[in-house]
Write a protein that holds these residues in place. Structure first.
Motif, PDB file in Angstrom:
ATOM      1  N   UNK A   1      -5.625  -1.696 -15.224  1.00  0.00           N
ATOM      2  CA  UNK A   1      -4.715  -1.804 -16.373  1.00  0.00           C
ATOM      3  C   UNK A   1      -3.533  -0.851 -16.210  1.00  0.00           C
ATOM      4  N   UNK A   2      -3.821   0.370 -15.760  1.00  0.00           N
ATOM      5  CA  UNK A   2      -2.760   1.374 -15.572  1.00  0.00           C
ATOM      6  C   UNK A   2      -1.774   0.925 -14.506  1.00  0.00           C
ATOM      7  N   UNK A   3      -2.303   0.381 -13.410  1.00  0.00           N
ATOM      8  CA  UNK A   3      -1.432  -0.089 -12.333  1.00  0.00           C
ATOM      9  C   UNK A   3      -0.628  -1.320 -12.736  1.00  0.00           C
ATOM     10  N   UNK A   4      -1.101  -2.046 -13.744  1.00  0.00           N
ATOM     11  CA  UNK A   4      -0.391  -3.254 -14.201  1.00  0.00           C
ATOM     12  C   UNK A   4       0.866  -2.923 -14.995  1.00  0.00           C
ATOM     13  N   UNK A   5       0.934  -1.728 -15.562  1.00  0.00           N
ATOM     14  CA  UNK A   5       2.031  -1.409 -16.480  1.00  0.00           C
ATOM     15  C   UNK A   5       3.396  -1.555 -15.811  1.00  0.00           C
ATOM     16  N   UNK A   6       3.581  -0.946 -14.640  1.00  0.00           N
ATOM     17  CA  UNK A   6       4.896  -0.979 -13.995  1.00  0.00           C
ATOM     18  C   UNK A   6       5.350  -2.395 -13.639  1.00  0.00           C
ATOM     19  N   UNK A   7       4.527  -3.207 -12.937  1.00  0.00           N
ATOM     20  CA  UNK A   7       4.996  -4.575 -12.659  1.00  0.00           C
ATOM     21  C   UNK A   7       5.208  -5.412 -13.908  1.00  0.00           C
ATOM     22  N   UNK A   8       4.354  -5.263 -14.915  1.00  0.00           N
ATOM     23  CA  UNK A   8       4.503  -6.057 -16.135  1.00  0.00           C
ATOM     24  C   UNK A   8       5.774  -5.694 -16.886  1.00  0.00           C
ATOM     25  N   UNK A   9       6.075  -4.387 -16.963  1.00  0.00           N
ATOM     26  CA  UNK A   9       7.271  -3.995 -17.723  1.00  0.00           C
ATOM     27  C   UNK A   9       8.539  -4.450 -17.013  1.00  0.00           C
ATOM     28  N   UNK A  10       8.487  -4.556 -15.676  1.00  0.00           N
ATOM     29  CA  UNK A  10       9.665  -5.013 -14.935  1.00  0.00           C
ATOM     30  C   UNK A  10       9.770  -6.536 -14.926  1.00  0.00           C
TER      31      UNK A  10
ATOM     32  N   UNK B   1      -3.244   5.191  -6.493  1.00  0.00           N
ATOM     33  CA  UNK B   1      -3.454   4.052  -5.600  1.00  0.00           C
ATOM     34  C   UNK B   1      -4.684   4.293  -4.731  1.00  0.00           C
ATOM     35  N   UNK B   2      -4.799   5.506  -4.225  1.00  0.00           N
ATOM     36  CA  UNK B   2      -5.949   5.872  -3.392  1.00  0.00           C
ATOM     37  C   UNK B   2      -7.232   5.812  -4.217  1.00  0.00           C
ATOM     38  N   UNK B   3      -7.162   6.300  -5.455  1.00  0.00           N
ATOM     39  CA  UNK B   3      -8.337   6.272  -6.338  1.00  0.00           C
ATOM     40  C   UNK B   3      -8.825   4.846  -6.571  1.00  0.00           C
ATOM     41  N   UNK B   4      -7.897   3.932  -6.803  1.00  0.00           N
ATOM     42  CA  UNK B   4      -8.271   2.536  -7.036  1.00  0.00           C
ATOM     43  C   UNK B   4      -8.922   1.936  -5.792  1.00  0.00           C
ATOM     44  N   UNK B   5      -8.351   2.205  -4.619  1.00  0.00           N
ATOM     45  CA  UNK B   5      -8.919   1.686  -3.364  1.00  0.00           C
ATOM     46  C   UNK B   5     -10.314   2.263  -3.134  1.00  0.00           C
ATOM     47  N   UNK B   6     -10.451   3.577  -3.314  1.00  0.00           N
ATOM     48  CA  UNK B   6     -11.754   4.215  -3.126  1.00  0.00           C
ATOM     49  C   UNK B   6     -12.773   3.689  -4.135  1.00  0.00           C
ATOM     50  N   UNK B   7     -12.318   3.417  -5.357  1.00  0.00           N
ATOM     51  CA  UNK B   7     -13.214   2.873  -6.378  1.00  0.00           C
ATOM     52  C   UNK B   7     -13.756   1.512  -5.991  1.00  0.00           C
ATOM     53  N   UNK B   8     -12.894   0.669  -5.440  1.00  0.00           N
ATOM     54  CA  UNK B   8     -13.333  -0.655  -4.982  1.00  0.00           C
ATOM     55  C   UNK B   8     -14.321  -0.524  -3.825  1.00  0.00           C
TER      56      UNK B   8
ATOM     57  N   UNK C   1      -7.301  -7.806  -7.040  1.00  0.00           N
ATOM     58  CA  UNK C   1      -6.337  -7.361  -8.053  1.00  0.00           C
ATOM     59  C   UNK C   1      -5.594  -6.105  -7.611  1.00  0.00           C
ATOM     60  N   UNK C   2      -6.348  -5.133  -7.102  1.00  0.00           N
ATOM     61  CA  UNK C   2      -5.718  -3.899  -6.611  1.00  0.00           C
ATOM     62  C   UNK C   2      -4.780  -4.209  -5.454  1.00  0.00           C
ATOM     63  N   UNK C   3      -5.217  -5.094  -4.552  1.00  0.00           N
ATOM     64  CA  UNK C   3      -4.372  -5.478  -3.411  1.00  0.00           C
ATOM     65  C   UNK C   3      -3.071  -6.125  -3.852  1.00  0.00           C
ATOM     66  N   UNK C   4      -3.133  -7.001  -4.844  1.00  0.00           N
ATOM     67  CA  UNK C   4      -1.928  -7.659  -5.360  1.00  0.00           C
ATOM     68  C   UNK C   4      -0.973  -6.635  -5.975  1.00  0.00           C
ATOM     69  N   UNK C   5      -1.523  -5.721  -6.762  1.00  0.00           N
ATOM     70  CA  UNK C   5      -0.697  -4.712  -7.424  1.00  0.00           C
ATOM     71  C   UNK C   5      -0.043  -3.763  -6.422  1.00  0.00           C
ATOM     72  N   UNK C   6      -0.776  -3.396  -5.373  1.00  0.00           N
ATOM     73  CA  UNK C   6      -0.204  -2.521  -4.348  1.00  0.00           C
ATOM     74  C   UNK C   6       0.808  -3.279  -3.483  1.00  0.00           C
ATOM     75  N   UNK C   7       0.516  -4.560  -3.199  1.00  0.00           N
ATOM     76  CA  UNK C   7       1.448  -5.373  -2.415  1.00  0.00           C
ATOM     77  C   UNK C   7       2.774  -5.549  -3.166  1.00  0.00           C
TER      78      UNK C   7
END
Length: 215
Positions: free
Chosen positions: A60-69, A158-165, A185-191
């Motif tokens: 959800x946190x990683x979604x904020x930047x792409x969604x707002x743009x 970003x590292x935390x999300x990858x490590x979490x997965x 989902x994490x891959x799409x957001x980082x890509x």
């Protein structure tokens, strides 16, 4: 319609229902615990629930930047800190269910697990990396560190999300559908961020080269 959405997101009261929604998973867990309905293996249930919600709030946190743009809703940035702090809240619960009911607060046993079991190693690393992000989430810390250093530090999410997965994938072993879903989902957001970064670099290079061409 967009104006109404932006007005709603900008309202000082909007954070209250968002906070309540973020707290609902915790309240549900508490309610199930009160009813004694935490399944036949309550420790495992608590670990999976808190772990799932940690990953969800990181996403959800990683979604904020792409969604707002992409949606042209800059007001969404107001909720990024709250979502990130809830990710930390749920990872703390996740860690406590491991340290408490699982390890009986045996720190030596926990450290042995961290060293010997790879899925715990990466999970613990993600937890440790989230600590400075939570501690420096205030406006005062942004001023102390400076914008650039603060942003550089908080990119470790970003590292935390990858490590979490990875932690989740190595944990479940057989039914890997959920960790793979989170991983996609994490891959799409980082890509998206990577493409956006390259596009910005290209625009900067083009703008820098323009005066040379004109001369």
């Amino acid at each position: 319609m967009r104006a109404n959405i932006r007005k709603f997101l900008a309202s000082k009261w909007t954070k209250i229902p968002v906070f309540a929604l973020c707290l609902l998973p915790f309240l549900k867990i508490v309610w199930l615990a009160i009813r004694g309905d935490l399944t036949a293996n309550p420790v495992e249930f608590l670990q999976h629930q808190t772990g799932d919600w940690t990953l969800r709030f990181l996403i959800f946190t990683l979604c904020i930047t792409p969604f707002r743009k992409l949606l042209k809703l800059p007001e969404l940035i107001r909720f990024r800190r709250m979502l990130g702090l809830f990710a930390f809240f749920y990872v703390c619960l996740h860690f406590l269910t491991y340290l408490g009911p699982d390890q009986s607060f045996n720190l030596a046993g926990m450290l042995k697990d961290v060293v010997k079991r790879p899925f715990i190693t990466v999970g613990f690393a993600a937890f440790v990396l989230l600590i400075p992000l939570a501690l420096t989430s205030t406006t005062a810390w942004i001023r102390r560190l400076g914008g650039k250093r603060w942003q550089a530090l908080h990119r470790s999410i970003y590292v935390c999300a990858i490590l979490g997965v990875i932690h989740y994938y190595w944990l479940v072993k057989s039914d890997v559908r959920k960790p793979l879903f989170y991983g996609v989902l994490v891959g799409i957001l980082l890509a998206w961020r990577l493409v956006n970064w390259f596009s910005a670099r290209k625009l900067m290079a083009t703008a820098a080269a323009s005066p040379v061409r004109q001369s």
